[in-house]
Write a protein that holds these residues in place. Structure first.
Motif, PDB file in Angstrom:
ATOM      1  N   PRO A  59       1.118  -1.362  -0.115  1.00  0.00           N
ATOM      2  CA  PRO A  59      -0.101  -0.183   0.000  1.00  0.00           C
ATOM      3  C   PRO A  59       0.423   1.085  -0.143  1.00  0.00           C
ATOM      4  N   LEU A  60       1.929   0.668   0.378  1.00  0.00           N
ATOM      5  CA  LEU A  60       2.672   2.508   0.241  1.00  0.00           C
ATOM      6  C   LEU A  60       3.942   2.458  -0.636  1.00  0.00           C
ATOM      7  N   GLY A  61       3.498   1.283  -1.311  1.00  0.00           N
ATOM      8  CA  GLY A  61       4.542   2.284  -2.875  1.00  0.00           C
ATOM      9  C   GLY A  61       5.564   1.957  -3.054  1.00  0.00           C
ATOM     10  N   ARG A  63       9.029   1.348  -3.545  1.00  0.00           N
ATOM     11  CA  ARG A  63      10.357   0.943  -4.213  1.00  0.00           C
ATOM     12  C   ARG A  63      10.549  -0.597  -4.581  1.00  0.00           C
ATOM     13  N   ILE A  64      10.166  -1.372  -4.630  1.00  0.00           N
ATOM     14  CA  ILE A  64      11.274  -2.337  -3.581  1.00  0.00           C
ATOM     15  C   ILE A  64      12.430  -2.926  -4.724  1.00  0.00           C
ATOM     16  N   PRO A  65      12.071  -2.911  -5.940  1.00  0.00           N
ATOM     17  CA  PRO A  65      13.545  -3.379  -7.114  1.00  0.00           C
ATOM     18  C   PRO A  65      14.321  -2.464  -6.991  1.00  0.00           C
ATOM     19  N   ASP A  66      13.947  -1.186  -7.049  1.00  0.00           N
ATOM     20  CA  ASP A  66      15.349  -0.536  -6.893  1.00  0.00           C
ATOM     21  C   ASP A  66      16.867  -0.703  -5.956  1.00  0.00           C
ATOM     22  N   TRP A  67      15.469  -0.528  -3.997  1.00  0.00           N
ATOM     23  CA  TRP A  67      16.318  -1.160  -2.603  1.00  0.00           C
ATOM     24  C   TRP A  67      16.667  -2.309  -3.175  1.00  0.00           C
ATOM     25  N   ASN A  68      15.944  -2.839  -3.794  1.00  0.00           N
ATOM     26  CA  ASN A  68      16.729  -4.161  -3.750  1.00  0.00           C
ATOM     27  C   ASN A  68      17.933  -3.980  -4.782  1.00  0.00           C
ATOM     28  N   LEU A  96       6.716  -6.097  10.938  1.00  0.00           N
ATOM     29  CA  LEU A  96       5.847  -6.687  11.050  1.00  0.00           C
ATOM     30  C   LEU A  96       4.794  -7.049  10.714  1.00  0.00           C
ATOM     31  N   CYS A  97       4.969  -6.596   8.971  1.00  0.00           N
ATOM     32  CA  CYS A  97       4.313  -6.705   8.150  1.00  0.00           C
ATOM     33  C   CYS A  97       4.152  -8.036   7.806  1.00  0.00           C
ATOM     34  N   PRO A  98       3.249  -7.987   7.558  1.00  0.00           N
ATOM     35  CA  PRO A  98       2.845  -9.893   6.440  1.00  0.00           C
ATOM     36  C   PRO A  98       3.323  -9.807   5.231  1.00  0.00           C
ATOM     37  N   ALA A  99       3.521  -8.797   5.024  1.00  0.00           N
ATOM     38  CA  ALA A  99       4.364  -8.268   3.471  1.00  0.00           C
ATOM     39  C   ALA A  99       3.716  -9.226   2.201  1.00  0.00           C
ATOM     40  N   PRO A 100       1.965  -8.762   1.953  1.00  0.00           N
ATOM     41  CA  PRO A 100       1.315  -8.801   0.508  1.00  0.00           C
ATOM     42  C   PRO A 100       2.210  -8.659  -0.088  1.00  0.00           C
ATOM     43  N   CYS A 101       3.479  -7.958  -0.150  1.00  0.00           N
ATOM     44  CA  CYS A 101       4.336  -7.574  -1.607  1.00  0.00           C
ATOM     45  C   CYS A 101       4.879  -8.873  -2.057  1.00  0.00           C
ATOM     46  N   THR A 116      12.141 -12.836  -0.510  1.00  0.00           N
ATOM     47  CA  THR A 116      12.077 -12.207   1.211  1.00  0.00           C
ATOM     48  C   THR A 116      12.186 -10.069   0.733  1.00  0.00           C
ATOM     49  N   ILE A 117      11.417  -9.782   0.344  1.00  0.00           N
ATOM     50  CA  ILE A 117      11.356  -8.414   0.804  1.00  0.00           C
ATOM     51  C   ILE A 117      11.409  -7.734   1.749  1.00  0.00           C
ATOM     52  N   LYS A 118       9.948  -8.238   3.002  1.00  0.00           N
ATOM     53  CA  LYS A 118      10.253  -7.668   3.711  1.00  0.00           C
ATOM     54  C   LYS A 118      11.733  -8.033   4.477  1.00  0.00           C
ATOM     55  N   GLN A 119      12.164  -9.259   4.747  1.00  0.00           N
ATOM     56  CA  GLN A 119      13.997  -8.821   5.185  1.00  0.00           C
ATOM     57  C   GLN A 119      15.315  -8.325   5.147  1.00  0.00           C
ATOM     58  N   ILE A 463       0.118  -2.059   9.799  1.00  0.00           N
ATOM     59  CA  ILE A 463       0.626  -1.230  10.265  1.00  0.00           C
ATOM     60  C   ILE A 463       0.926  -0.648   8.550  1.00  0.00           C
ATOM     61  N   VAL A 464       1.152  -1.672   8.253  1.00  0.00           N
ATOM     62  CA  VAL A 464       2.040  -0.756   6.058  1.00  0.00           C
ATOM     63  C   VAL A 464       0.396   0.217   5.879  1.00  0.00           C
ATOM     64  N   TRP A 465      -0.875  -0.066   6.287  1.00  0.00           N
ATOM     65  CA  TRP A 465      -2.386   0.363   5.630  1.00  0.00           C
ATOM     66  C   TRP A 465      -2.425   2.006   6.684  1.00  0.00           C
TER      67      TRP A 465
HETATM   68  S1  SF4 Z   1       6.671  -5.713   3.861  1.00  0.00           S
HETATM   69 FE1  SF4 Z   1       5.013  -4.708   4.599  1.00  0.00          FE
HETATM   70  S2  SF4 Z   1       5.485  -2.585   3.740  1.00  0.00           S
HETATM   71 FE2  SF4 Z   1       7.614  -3.322   3.246  1.00  0.00          FE
HETATM   72  S3  SF4 Z   1       7.212  -3.861   1.211  1.00  0.00           S
HETATM   73 FE3  SF4 Z   1       6.166  -5.136   1.898  1.00  0.00          FE
HETATM   74  S4  SF4 Z   1       3.669  -4.700   1.316  1.00  0.00           S
HETATM   75 FE4  SF4 Z   1       5.640  -3.376   1.563  1.00  0.00          FE
END
Ligand code: SF4
Ligand SMILES: Cc1cc2nc3c(=O)[nH]c(=O)nc-3n(C[C@H](O)[C@H](O)[C@H](O)COP(=O)(O)OP(=O)(O)OC[C@H]3O[C@@H](n4cnc5c(N)ncnc54)[C@H](O)[C@@H]3O)c2cc1C
Length: 501
Positions: A59-61, A63-68, A96-101, A116-119, A463-465
């Motif tokens: 929900p925050l958008g 920029r996952i590939p950029d920081w990976n 804490l995020c359940p990581a819908p990403c 492992t985006i959240k990690q 929390i992310v929302w």
């Molecule tokens: S873990 Fe949650 S806050 Fe982090 S990128 Fe994934 S959805 Fe967004």
């Protein structure tokens, strides 16, 4: 340019959790840091898929590939900046995020293993602290406008930081004795050590945010006073009205409590011990509420129930049962029901489930059984089926399936019914909708000059929302106050999670 073949060389790996016997003897976090080598390897699995659906999952958008890729190449300072550009508090979501990403990651297609985006996120967040201790970014110019934020959970804090950095004077009002909302006294330390909140609060304070704890708006200060003192108000009071089961026989027995009563008492004990003031776990009226030596029954299957489970083991429970109304979910995504990239209904094993206890699915409590003195001694359960008919849930007990489970302490973790009914609502002229939430217009105003965000607006969520809504509401307030330029608004009030229907 990310490595397009990294996922072929490396499997998904997470750092080992601390051993169960060690971690249930303290309240420290379950995960140790991953270490640079592992995290750079895992970031390398992000493959430059071209259309990153993870952006839509988050929900925050973020920029996952950029920081990976920045982590893969060891460019930590830039990774920190990229992550903070969209997320005020990645140390909370990374833990804490359940990581819908991750459910939306292209590598997860066809039952494969997502990045492992959240990690990676939490490692970047912790690198930020290690590098410059969360350097404050105070506004260079004051707008002379003032905003009251009511409630200091992640929604209120994200909004406060965005508004203070835009030059507004921000005061956060919190009825509790400490700032943080559910992060402070709901979520246990083994999921989030409170030092992370304190470090972030030091940054917000240095950026000019003022905090007033022990102030219940609507009681200690009226809506009228708040409106007179400030140019805009943001309500971020959460959705803390716990669902109950008053019709179940025996509900009034001693030993049957709302889960939050147990979690708040336990968190306060940990906080007091950290301050060198050991204290027993009690309700506000002094009634003890501790699982030590007790047979504990937790009713419910979500985050709150899992947190009660982890707390019960750390308090030394004699045994724990966790009851769920629904049948045991599958271990893998059912693509017909929840196609990728939506959030799948699957069995979620929290670290607390590794620590002991028995999960019982497809059962409902028929009675809390009296020991003859007014104290609960057991719960009588029946196996059930659950159907949805015309949107209503029909629970049917199977004849002859009843049995008793011993129980000295019963914790109700059966969800939340929206924001609490409290004097503040009438004073601001807002009312709860059918879900117990407060509706807003498209510009986040619940009524003129009064904005709403987080669980109070969305209903009990994540929390992310809360951070996303706090950021978006801050952007709307900035515009309302005539601020120069736009602040980022990752979501609008109608935005829903990715869904197939
Ligand atoms: S873990 Fe949650 S806050 Fe982090 S990128 Fe994934 S959805 Fe967004
Ligand atoms: C036990 C538990 C575990 C959870 N675990 C997770 C998890 O692992 N991951 C996840 O993503 N989400 C989790 N959640 C959900 C998450 O905590 C919430 O979605 C999030 O905290 C909502 O943030 P918020 O800012 O909207 O409200 P809250 O965090 O609820 O904060 C609201 C604040 O408003 C204050 N307040 C209310 N009324 C007034 C008033 N009149 N005056 C002053 N202050 C007032 C309250 O005291 C509270 O501090 C969990 C929830 C619970 C209950």
């Amino acid at each position: 340019m990310p490595d397009p073949n990294g996922f072929l060389r490396y499997d998904r790996r997470l750092p080992a959790r601390r051993p169960v016997p060690v971690r249930i003897s303290d309240w420290r976090e379950v995960y140790p840091p991953a270490g640079e080598e592992l995290i750079r390897e895992q970031a390398t699995r992000c493959m430059d898929c071209g259309i990153p659906f993870c952006h839509d999952g988050c929900p925050l958008g973020n920029r996952i590939p950029d920081w990976n890729d920045l982590v893969r190449t060891g460019n930590w300072d830039a990774a920190v900046d990229s992550l903070h550009a969209t997320n005020n508090f990645p140390e909370f979501t990374g833990r804490l995020c359940p990581a819908p990403c991750e459910a939306a990651c292209v590598l997860g297609l066809g039952g494969q293993q997502p990045v492992t985006i959240k990690q990676v996120e939490v490692e970047i967040a912790d690198a930020a602290v290690a590098r410059d201790g969360l350097r404050p970014r105070p506004a260079s110019v004051s707008t002379g406008r003032s905003v009251a934020v009511v409630g200091s959970g992640p929604a209120g804090l994200a909004a406060a930081q965005q508004l203070a950095r835009a030059g507004h004077t921000v005061t956060v009002y919190e009825r509790d004795d400490a700032i943080g909302g559910l992060l402070r006294y709901g979520i246990p330390d083994f999921k989030l050590e409170k030092q992370h909140i304190d470090k972030r609060l030091a940054q917000l304070t240095a950026e000019g945010v003022r905090f007033r704890t022990g102030v219940e708006v609507g009681v200690d200060v009226t809506a009228e006073q708040l409106r007179a003192e400030h140019d805009a108000v943001l309500l971020a009071c959460g959705a803390l009205q716990g669902r109950d089961t008053p019709e179940t026989p025996g509900r009034a027995l001693r030993g049957v409590h709302q889960a939050m009563a147990h979690l708040v008492a336990a968190n306060r004990v940990v906080a007091a011990a950290g301050d060198g003031k050991p204290a027993p776990a009690t309700l506000p009226d002094g009634t003890p509420i501790d699982a030590a030596g007790k047979h504990v029954v937790i009713i419910g299957g979500g985050d709150t129930a899992a947190d009660c489970l982890g707390v019960a083991h750390r308090q030394g429970a004699a045994g724990v049962h966790q009851l769920d109304l629904y049948p045991e979910p599958p271990t893998e995504r059912d693509a017909a029901r929840d196609p990728w990239p939506t959030w799948p209904w699957v069995l979620r094993n929290y670290p607390a489930h590794e620590e002991g206890g028995e999960r019982v699915f497809a059962v409902a409590v028929q009675e809390f059984v009296n020991d003859g003195t007014g104290q609960v001694r057991a719960v009588r359960i029946a196996e059930v089926t659950v159907e949805k008919v015309d949107g209503r849930r029909i629970v049917t007990a199977l004849p002859g399936s009843e049995r008793e489970i011993p129980a000295d302490l019963v914790l109700l973790a059966i969800g939340f019914e929206g924001t609490e009914e409290q004097p503040l609502l009438a004073q601001f002229g807002v009312t709860r909708n059918g879900r117990g939430a407060i509706d807003s217009r498209p510009d986040w105003q619940a009524t003129d000059g009064v904005f709403v965000a987080g669980d109070m607006h969305r209903g009990a969520s994540l929390i992310v929302w809360a951070i996303a809504e706090g950021r978006a509401a801050a952007a709307a307030i900035h515009t309302y106050l005539g601020g120069v330029g736009d602040l980022p608004a990752p979501v609008d009030p109608a935005r829903q999670p990715l869904a197939a229907r």
